[in-house]
Design a protein around this motif. Structure first.
Motif, PDB file in Angstrom:
ATOM      1  N   LYS A  30       0.834  -1.209   0.000  1.00  0.00           N
ATOM      2  CA  LYS A  30       0.000   0.000   0.000  1.00  0.00           C
ATOM      3  C   LYS A  30       0.863   1.250   0.000  1.00  0.00           C
ATOM      4  CE  LYS A  30      -3.900  -1.838   2.596  1.00  0.00           C
ATOM      5  NZ  LYS A  30      -4.676  -1.765   3.833  1.00  0.00           N
ATOM      6  N   TYR A  34       1.021   3.921  -2.978  1.00  0.00           N
ATOM      7  CA  TYR A  34       0.546   5.273  -2.628  1.00  0.00           C
ATOM      8  C   TYR A  34       1.619   6.308  -2.972  1.00  0.00           C
ATOM      9  CZ  TYR A  34      -2.431   8.633  -0.198  1.00  0.00           C
ATOM     10  OH  TYR A  34      -3.264   9.687   0.080  1.00  0.00           O
ATOM     11  N   TRP A  37       1.490   7.022  -6.490  1.00  0.00           N
ATOM     12  CA  TRP A  37       0.323   7.887  -6.792  1.00  0.00           C
ATOM     13  C   TRP A  37       0.683   9.356  -6.559  1.00  0.00           C
ATOM     14  CZ3 TRP A  37      -4.581   8.877  -3.434  1.00  0.00           C
ATOM     15  CH2 TRP A  37      -5.574   9.462  -4.214  1.00  0.00           C
ATOM     16  N   THR A  59     -10.086   0.259  -4.150  1.00  0.00           N
ATOM     17  CA  THR A  59     -10.196   1.687  -3.851  1.00  0.00           C
ATOM     18  C   THR A  59      -9.791   1.939  -2.407  1.00  0.00           C
ATOM     19  OG1 THR A  59     -12.079   1.774  -5.375  1.00  0.00           O
ATOM     20  CG2 THR A  59     -11.754   3.671  -3.947  1.00  0.00           C
ATOM     21  N   ASN A  61      -7.602   0.646  -0.667  1.00  0.00           N
ATOM     22  CA  ASN A  61      -6.148   0.674  -0.436  1.00  0.00           C
ATOM     23  C   ASN A  61      -5.608   2.103  -0.386  1.00  0.00           C
ATOM     24  OD1 ASN A  61      -5.692  -2.132  -0.380  1.00  0.00           O
ATOM     25  ND2 ASN A  61      -5.692  -2.226  -2.609  1.00  0.00           N
ATOM     26  N   PHE A  62      -6.404   3.057  -0.883  1.00  0.00           N
ATOM     27  CA  PHE A  62      -5.930   4.441  -0.995  1.00  0.00           C
ATOM     28  C   PHE A  62      -6.654   5.406  -0.064  1.00  0.00           C
ATOM     29  CE2 PHE A  62      -4.964   2.217  -4.877  1.00  0.00           C
ATOM     30  CZ  PHE A  62      -3.657   2.583  -5.114  1.00  0.00           C
ATOM     31  N   GLY A 122      -9.695  11.448  -4.334  1.00  0.00           N
ATOM     32  CA  GLY A 122      -9.353  10.588  -5.471  1.00  0.00           C
ATOM     33  C   GLY A 122     -10.584   9.991  -6.116  1.00  0.00           C
ATOM     34  N   CYS A 124     -11.637   6.553  -8.734  1.00  0.00           N
ATOM     35  CA  CYS A 124     -11.249   5.335  -9.457  1.00  0.00           C
ATOM     36  C   CYS A 124     -12.294   5.060 -10.527  1.00  0.00           C
ATOM     37  CB  CYS A 124     -11.254   4.126  -8.540  1.00  0.00           C
ATOM     38  SG  CYS A 124      -9.849   3.975  -7.464  1.00  0.00           S
ATOM     39  N   LEU A 248      -6.811   5.490 -11.418  1.00  0.00           N
ATOM     40  CA  LEU A 248      -7.004   6.221 -10.168  1.00  0.00           C
ATOM     41  C   LEU A 248      -6.381   7.598 -10.356  1.00  0.00           C
ATOM     42  CD1 LEU A 248      -7.268   6.599  -7.017  1.00  0.00           C
ATOM     43  CD2 LEU A 248      -5.013   5.519  -6.872  1.00  0.00           C
ATOM     44  N   ASP A 250      -5.809  11.799  -8.790  1.00  0.00           N
ATOM     45  CA  ASP A 250      -5.754  12.658  -7.606  1.00  0.00           C
ATOM     46  C   ASP A 250      -6.419  13.992  -7.960  1.00  0.00           C
ATOM     47  OD1 ASP A 250      -5.043  14.263  -5.424  1.00  0.00           O
ATOM     48  OD2 ASP A 250      -3.096  13.273  -5.180  1.00  0.00           O
TER      49      ASP A 250
END
Ligand code: OGA
Ligand code: MN
Length: 281
Positions: A30, A34, A37, A59, A61-62, A122, A124, A248, A250
């Motif tokens: 993770k 991340y 990301w 999803t 996980n973020f 975020g 997805c 995904l 930001d």
């Protein structure tokens, strides 16, 4: 298998390889993804055949999944039900009514949920059916737009706030106050990302109505120049979808748009969003 991030363009996006979205991730995975990301703003996971449960878990996980307001009767074809946190983006119609949101054609650049006080950080999007061409999603790097903005324009916008609406037409006609049925919010025009500490443009052509405390004529001129600058293809990645892609993005430091696609062809995506952690500053 090592986890890799392969850039999709010069300034934004990376494809992540070496992870399995059908299984729970350990903390190290993770953290690593991340970090990718935060570095790349948009992540692509290709060839992921996911159940709705696996999509929701991926999803998660973020961050925390956002609750959605949507008509309960929407059902993706081939599924008997739709999980609470999933929204459909689709032009497929049943009895003439689209089964999903944002059904047709082109969409201008925007940040999701900019019209609320605590925008989702975020989004997805997972492709189930895609048209033969078009319906591509474009992503623009908001840091890059901030960093390269001509100084005279940037100086005029620095420290300013702007009003944003889901329904720009109505807000433009009003004064930004006293239009209770129009959902709107005001945010700083340059947002400092709370995790990277970097500044990004935080306004867009689709939703931004006006600059607070500025004469509308002058404000509209500055906005037009700022939108044009922010959408420079130099820092845009255009994603051509294949079925079972998961993207995904930001919303704190990037904006996205969609190209037109044939009316008669089906497009079906599942969508989740991740709650914001802080009010934009
Ligand atoms: C969204 C969105 C773009 C697309 O779901 O917020 O902007 O390509 N989607 O459908
Ligand atoms: Mn969007």
């Amino acid at each position: 298998m090592a986890i890799e991030a392969i850039p999709l363009s010069k300034h934004i996006g990376a494809e992540i390889r070496g992870v399995d979205l059908t299984k729970p991730w350990d903390e190290a995975t993770k953290k690593k993804v991340y970090g990718f990301w935060l570095d790349h703003l948009v992540l692509l996971f290709r060839g992921q055949e996911l159940t709705q449960e696996q999509f929701v878990a991926s999803t998660g996980n973020f961050g925390r999944l956002a609750k959605l307001i949507r008509p309960a009767e929407f059902r993706p074809p081939g599924y008997s039900r739709l999980l609470d946190n999933i929204m459909l983006i689709s032009n497929i119609r049943e009895n003439g009514i689209p089964i999903g949101a944002l059904p047709d054609g082109e969409m201008w650049f925007h940040h999701d949920m900019l019209h609320v006080e605590m925008p989702h950080k975020g989004t997805c999007l997972y492709s189930v059916e895609v048209p033969s061409h078009g319906g591509n999603t474009l992503f623009a790097n908001g840091y890059r737009a901030y960093e390269t903005m001509p100084k005279d324009l940037r100086d005029k916008l620095e420290g300013k706030r702007a009003f944003h609406s889901y329904n720009l037409g109505e807000l433009k006609r009003g004064d930004g106050k006293g239009v209770p049925h129009v959902k709107q919010a005001s945010h700083p025009m340059f947002r400092t990302h709370e995790e990277t500490g970097r500044k990004a443009v935080y306004f867009n052509r689709l939703m931004t109505a006006r600059i607070e405390g500025m004469d509308p004529e002058e404000g509209d001129k500055l906005l037009a120049a700022a939108f044009d600058h922010s959408e420079n293809p130099e820092w845009v990645y255009e994603h051509v979808w294949r079925p079972h892609d998961l993207l995904l993005w930001d919303n704190r430091c990037s904006m996205h748009a969609r190209t037109d696609f044939p009316e008669g062809e089906r497009r079906l995506m599942l969508r989740t969003t991740i709650e914001g952690d802080v009010r934009p500053t």
